[in-house]
Scaffold this active site. Structure first.
Site, PDB file in Angstrom:
ATOM      1  N   LYS A   1       9.077  -3.723  -3.837  1.00 53.14           N
ATOM      2  CA  LYS A   1      10.150  -3.217  -2.987  1.00 53.14           C
ATOM      3  C   LYS A   1      11.467  -3.911  -3.317  1.00 53.14           C
ATOM      4  O   LYS A   1      11.508  -5.107  -3.519  1.00 53.14           O
ATOM      5  CB  LYS A   1       9.808  -3.522  -1.537  1.00 53.14           C
ATOM      6  CG  LYS A   1       9.355  -2.330  -0.763  1.00 53.14           C
ATOM      7  CD  LYS A   1       8.735  -2.742   0.558  1.00 53.14           C
ATOM      8  CE  LYS A   1       9.656  -3.630   1.366  1.00 53.14           C
ATOM      9  NZ  LYS A   1      10.918  -2.966   1.710  1.00 53.14           N
TER      10      LYS A   1
ATOM     11  N   GLY B   1      -6.950   8.071   1.727  1.00 53.68           N
ATOM     12  CA  GLY B   1      -6.681   9.191   2.640  1.00 53.68           C
ATOM     13  C   GLY B   1      -6.385  10.497   1.962  1.00 53.68           C
ATOM     14  O   GLY B   1      -7.111  11.472   2.099  1.00 53.68           O
ATOM     15  N   SER B   2      -5.298  10.544   1.174  1.00 56.51           N
ATOM     16  CA  SER B   2      -4.922  11.833   0.605  1.00 56.51           C
ATOM     17  C   SER B   2      -5.698  12.104  -0.680  1.00 56.51           C
ATOM     18  O   SER B   2      -6.040  11.176  -1.415  1.00 56.51           O
ATOM     19  CB  SER B   2      -3.425  11.866   0.322  1.00 56.51           C
ATOM     20  OG  SER B   2      -3.072  10.845  -0.560  1.00 56.51           O
TER      21      SER B   2
ATOM     22  N   GLU C   1       8.891  -3.464   5.223  1.00 55.81           N
ATOM     23  CA  GLU C   1      10.204  -2.934   4.878  1.00 55.81           C
ATOM     24  C   GLU C   1      11.395  -3.570   5.607  1.00 55.81           C
ATOM     25  O   GLU C   1      12.404  -3.849   5.005  1.00 55.81           O
ATOM     26  CB  GLU C   1      10.242  -1.448   5.165  1.00 55.81           C
ATOM     27  CG  GLU C   1      11.194  -0.738   4.273  1.00 55.81           C
ATOM     28  CD  GLU C   1      10.454   0.288   3.450  1.00 55.81           C
ATOM     29  OE1 GLU C   1      10.899   1.413   3.447  1.00 55.81           O
ATOM     30  OE2 GLU C   1       9.441  -0.051   2.843  1.00 55.81           O
TER      31      GLU C   1
ATOM     32  N   GLU D   1      -2.549  -2.372  -1.891  1.00 55.98           N
ATOM     33  CA  GLU D   1      -2.209  -2.324  -3.302  1.00 55.98           C
ATOM     34  C   GLU D   1      -2.339  -3.730  -3.855  1.00 55.98           C
ATOM     35  O   GLU D   1      -1.812  -4.668  -3.295  1.00 55.98           O
ATOM     36  CB  GLU D   1      -0.769  -1.828  -3.448  1.00 55.98           C
ATOM     37  CG  GLU D   1      -0.284  -1.682  -4.864  1.00 55.98           C
ATOM     38  CD  GLU D   1       0.615  -2.811  -5.324  1.00 55.98           C
ATOM     39  OE1 GLU D   1       1.240  -3.465  -4.481  1.00 55.98           O
ATOM     40  OE2 GLU D   1       0.679  -3.044  -6.526  1.00 55.98           O
TER      41      GLU D   1
ATOM     42  N   HIS E   1      -0.719   4.904  -9.149  1.00 59.48           N
ATOM     43  CA  HIS E   1       0.626   5.379  -9.480  1.00 59.48           C
ATOM     44  C   HIS E   1       0.751   5.739 -10.946  1.00 59.48           C
ATOM     45  O   HIS E   1       1.810   6.092 -11.433  1.00 59.48           O
ATOM     46  CB  HIS E   1       1.654   4.332  -9.074  1.00 59.48           C
ATOM     47  CG  HIS E   1       1.514   3.979  -7.631  1.00 59.48           C
ATOM     48  ND1 HIS E   1       0.760   2.918  -7.205  1.00 59.48           N
ATOM     49  CD2 HIS E   1       1.959   4.597  -6.515  1.00 59.48           C
ATOM     50  CE1 HIS E   1       0.765   2.883  -5.890  1.00 59.48           C
ATOM     51  NE2 HIS E   1       1.476   3.888  -5.449  1.00 59.48           N
TER      52      HIS E   1
HETATM   53  N1  GLN Z   1      -3.038   7.752   3.870  1.00 61.00           N
HETATM   54  C1  GLN Z   1      -1.932   7.884   3.002  1.00 61.00           C
HETATM   55  C2  GLN Z   1      -2.334   8.610   1.735  1.00 61.00           C
HETATM   56  O1  GLN Z   1      -3.419   8.432   1.296  1.00 61.00           O
HETATM   57  C3  GLN Z   1      -1.353   6.545   2.642  1.00 61.00           C
HETATM   58  C4  GLN Z   1      -0.172   6.684   1.731  1.00 61.00           C
HETATM   59  C5  GLN Z   1       0.582   5.418   1.449  1.00 61.00           C
HETATM   60  O2  GLN Z   1       0.127   4.333   1.681  1.00 61.00           O
HETATM   61  N2  GLN Z   1       1.769   5.512   0.926  1.00 61.00           N
HETATM   62  O3  GLN Z   1      -1.579   9.342   1.155  1.00 61.00           O
END
Ligand code: GLN
Ligand code: ZN
Length: 751
Positions: A114, A430-431, A603, A664, A693
């Protein structure tokens, strides 16, 4: 009064750079095509600023990915493993930024972190003992000349050597002070090259000066600039700081031979006081950062002009508080935003107008000017921003609402019994990949081209497929895939009262990834259950546990443009109560594992350690606990964090009192593990075993190696196995291969 802009957004008004870069990555656009897109973005940016009458416009604020990475490449700070790929310069650059897997080799990306207290991320330069720092690039020179040819005389913006060294990672035995003179020498060469092209101003961006500095930092800074300022070559040097005040080094900075010093008056709580106490030297120019580069509310000219009047400095240039990179391009793109709202906002382009307007009336009898009066009218009342019920709920929060019972150790036992998961349970964040059809379904529904029924039916099919896929892969804790979400914050915002949305207000987050932060307009409350139906449906498709998936209050706030008329703390508590309702509804509907993402927890962490708890963590961490404190002991609460240093806030993370945290870790070489161990971290953990990523597929061996390192620091009974973030930006094929390898690795170590 003259005006200055530190930097301008560079993704293109319609995200042209993102789309062109992505085509380039896929081989659908050649290098020349990508360069042409970049050039036209730069030109439009320059001309927009020129037309707005800005005096000091930056060149070299453009980047294909990140300015810190640009600086590394400018000075040949390029790890050998990327050079060895034998790619073109631009491809090597992207390989360092995103990793590379192809016929030329297989390398991970550099770490990403960040950028100070923003949602922008920079690529961490790596300096080893063999790095030969040398001015091998020409980007600042080329972009200066390009601007000049367009008829715009610019100041050349550079990341300063001090900040560059502070942000770099030293992987060998050398430290910053060992390489600083070599680096400074190369900056000096750059200054002379720019001078030969006729450059009149260089802006050295040194945001690291707003952090806590010790004597050796101050010494390093003086050493570097002692040399640079002796080699100005007739160029005027602006030292630009932002994101805070420079209380630890103000006296030294003002004593040096800079021609101008840029200070942030918005986040720099002590900036005005420093000037008052120590004065500002005659003969130097003060770039006063008074127009907010981070938030989107209109500037209150009364406050700004009063601040200028109070300065007592004779030579003032009115500037932005930081680069405008952190705000969207222009309100002109927001055709659906009612005037009642939009008149309260200023994006980058509108901020240019603010700069010019304020500058045009500063030092005059401004209170009687039309410009001033028109601006003041904007602050006369704001529609629908207060909700009495919400205010009452927040003031009714009691101390015990922040505490979950029973204590962690007891819950852990109960949950192990109920869930009965194998050792090293596998899961995802999750996604799942947001493929074309998924996005199309959402867009058509949004545009009214699809009925709710059709929309839901499609998503249910996707969920069922996703569950089946996860069962086939052999994961232990499943997810529904998040196909209904565009973005983890915008989605919740849309389902909460108090938010305002934009159409094209994109802001760069990292590389080609942009986000569209919603705007917190008023008091926040939940309209109705948000995720329950999706999670319930997913759970009905399988016998395995399905994790409910929510975004936490701190992240929702931190990835929105926050209000400035009430405190951040108040807004976070309002959101926490809304998400708490959702947590309890999920639980009541049989969802036994609930993940509350706090990707952006860090953040708004103050940049100075002394302010961490008192100004932020003391309310952010309890706000997270407020969200889950009332669930049953057997309900397992997960949280997830990404892309930042956690090492130094481990105790605070443990105090969130979640049952499991995933984060991460793969890009930063698992440094965090030592800190977990040192702090006796109680929460179960899943440090990401591979980097999502990057399109690279990790091998089983590589994941086993990562897990073996983790096991040395984390008890087996506490270790989870998962990727380092959500999979939505990835393709299906690479995702399936990666997850299969992940499951195989977990099985291997179980064996
Ligand atoms: N649950 C979200 C996903 O899997 C988490 C995303 C994130 O940490 N940026 O997309
Ligand atoms: Zn993440």
């Amino acid at each position: 009064m003259k005006t200055s802009v530190t930097g301008y957004p560079r993704i293109g008004k319609d995200r042209e750079l993102k789309f062109a870069s992505e085509k380039f990555f896929k081989g659908e656009l050649d290098e020349a095509g990508l360069l042409a897109t970049a050039k036209s973005i730069r030109e439009e940016n320059l001309l927009t600023q020129k037309e707005a009458g800005i005096t000091y416009i930056s060149s070299n604020d453009f980047s294909f990915y990140d300015n810190v990475l640009d600086t590394a490449f400018l000075f040949n700070v390029i790890p050998q493993r990327y050079k060895d790929l034998g790619l073109s310069d631009l491809e090597t650059y992207f390989a360092a930024a995103r990793g590379y897997q192809g016929d030329k080799g297989n390398v991970k990306a550099l770490a990403m972190k960040k950028w100070f207290n923003t949602n922008y991320h920079y690529i961490v330069p790596e300096i080893d003992d063999d790095t030969v720092i040398s001015l091998t690039g020409t980007k600042p020179i080329d972009e200066y000349i390009e601007a000049k040819e367009l008829g715009v005389e610019t100041k050349v913006a550079l990341i300063g050597p001090f900040t560059f060294l502070k942000l770099a990672r030293f992987t060998g035995s050398k430290t910053a002070s060992d390489v600083s003179s070599a680096l400074t020498g190369e900056y000096v060469k750059l200054i002379s090259a720019l001078a030969s092209k006729g450059a009149g101003f260089i802006e050295f961006d040194e945001p690291s000066l707003v952090k806590d500095l010790d004597a050796s930092d101050i010494e390093l800074f003086r050493e570097i600039y002692g040399i640079i300022l002796k080699n100005k070559n007739g160029i005027k040097i602006i030292l630009q700081t932002y994101f805070g005040d420079i209380r630890d080094i103000y006296k030294e900075v003002t004593a040096l031979d800079f021609d101008a010093v840029g200070l942030d008056f918005l986040e720099g709580r002590k900036t005005a006081e420093l000037i008052k106490t120590y004065g500002f030297p005659e003969g130097k120019t003060l770039f006063a950062g008074l127009v907010n580069g981070k938030n989107i509310w209109r500037n209150d000219y009364k406050k700004t002009l009063a601040a200028i009047d109070k300065l007592g400095v004779s030579d003032v240039v009115l500037g932005t508080s930081c680069s405008l990179l952190h705000v969207p391009y222009t309100l002109r793109s927001e055709t659906a935003l009612p005037e009642d709202y939009s008149r309260h906002f200023a994006f980058a382009e509108e901020k240019l107008t603010e700069l010019s307007e304020i500058a045009s009336i500063a030092g005059t009898d401004y209170e009687n000017s039309e410009v001033f009066k028109n601006n003041q009218k904007l602050f006369e009342g704001r529609k629908d921003s207060e909700d009495k019920e919400v205010r009452a709920r927040v003031s009714g929060i009691k101390d015990e609402d922040y505490v979950r019972l029973p204590a962690f150790e007891e819950r852990e036992k109960i949950q192990k019994e109920i869930l009965n998961l194998p050792l090293f349970p596998t899961t995802t964040i999750g996604s799942f990949p947001q493929t074309q059809d998924v996005r199309k379904n959402r867009q058509e529904f949004k545009k009214g081209l699809k009925s709710r029924e059709e929309y839901v039916k499609f998503n249910r099919e996707k969920i069922a497929e996703c569950i089946k896929l996860q069962e086939e892969i052999g994961l232990d804790v499943l997810v529904h895939g998040e196909f209904e979400r565009n973005d983890m914050v915008e989605y919740f915002g849309e389902n909460l009262n108090g938010y305002v949305f934009t159409q094209k207000a994109w802001v760069q987050s990292y590389g080609t990834r942009n986000v569209k932060p919603p705007i917190i307009w008023g008091d926040i409350s939940r309209k109705a259950p948000i995720t329950v139906e999706w999670s319930k449906y997913a759970a009905s498709c399988t016998d395995k546990p399905v994790k409910g998936m929510l975004t936490g209050p701190v992240t929702i706030l931190n990835w929105s443009f926050p209000r400035e008329d009430i405190s951040i703390k108040e807004s976070i508590l309002q959101i926490a109560l809304a998400i708490r309702d959702e947590v309890l509804d999920l639980e009541a509907n049989g969802i036994g594992i609930i993940q509350i993402d706090e990707a952006a927890l860090r953040e708004k962490l103050p940049l100075r350690k002394s302010d961490w708890y008192s100004e932020y963590l003391d309310f952010a961490i309890p706000a997270f606990r407020l969200v889950h404190s009332k669930v049953k002991p057997g309900t397992q609460i997960h949280t997830h964090m990404c892309y930042s240093e956690f090492t130094d806030i481990i105790p605070a993370i443990d105090a969130m009192d979640a049952d499991v945290i995933t984060f991460e870790a793969s890009r930063s070489d698992l440094q965090i593990l030592d800190s977990l161990k040192a702090n006796n971290f109680k929460t179960e953990v899943g440090p990401g075993v591979y980097d999502i990523h990057s399109p690279r597929v990790p091998s089983v061996e590589e994941i086993v190696t990562a897990l073996t390192k983790m096991r040395a620091k984390i008890e087996d009974t506490k270790l989870w196995v998962n990727p380092d973030c959500g999979l939505k930006t990835r393709g299906n094929e690479e995702t399936v291969r990666s997850l299969k390898n992940l499951v195989a690795a977990a099985k291997q170590i179980r064996g």
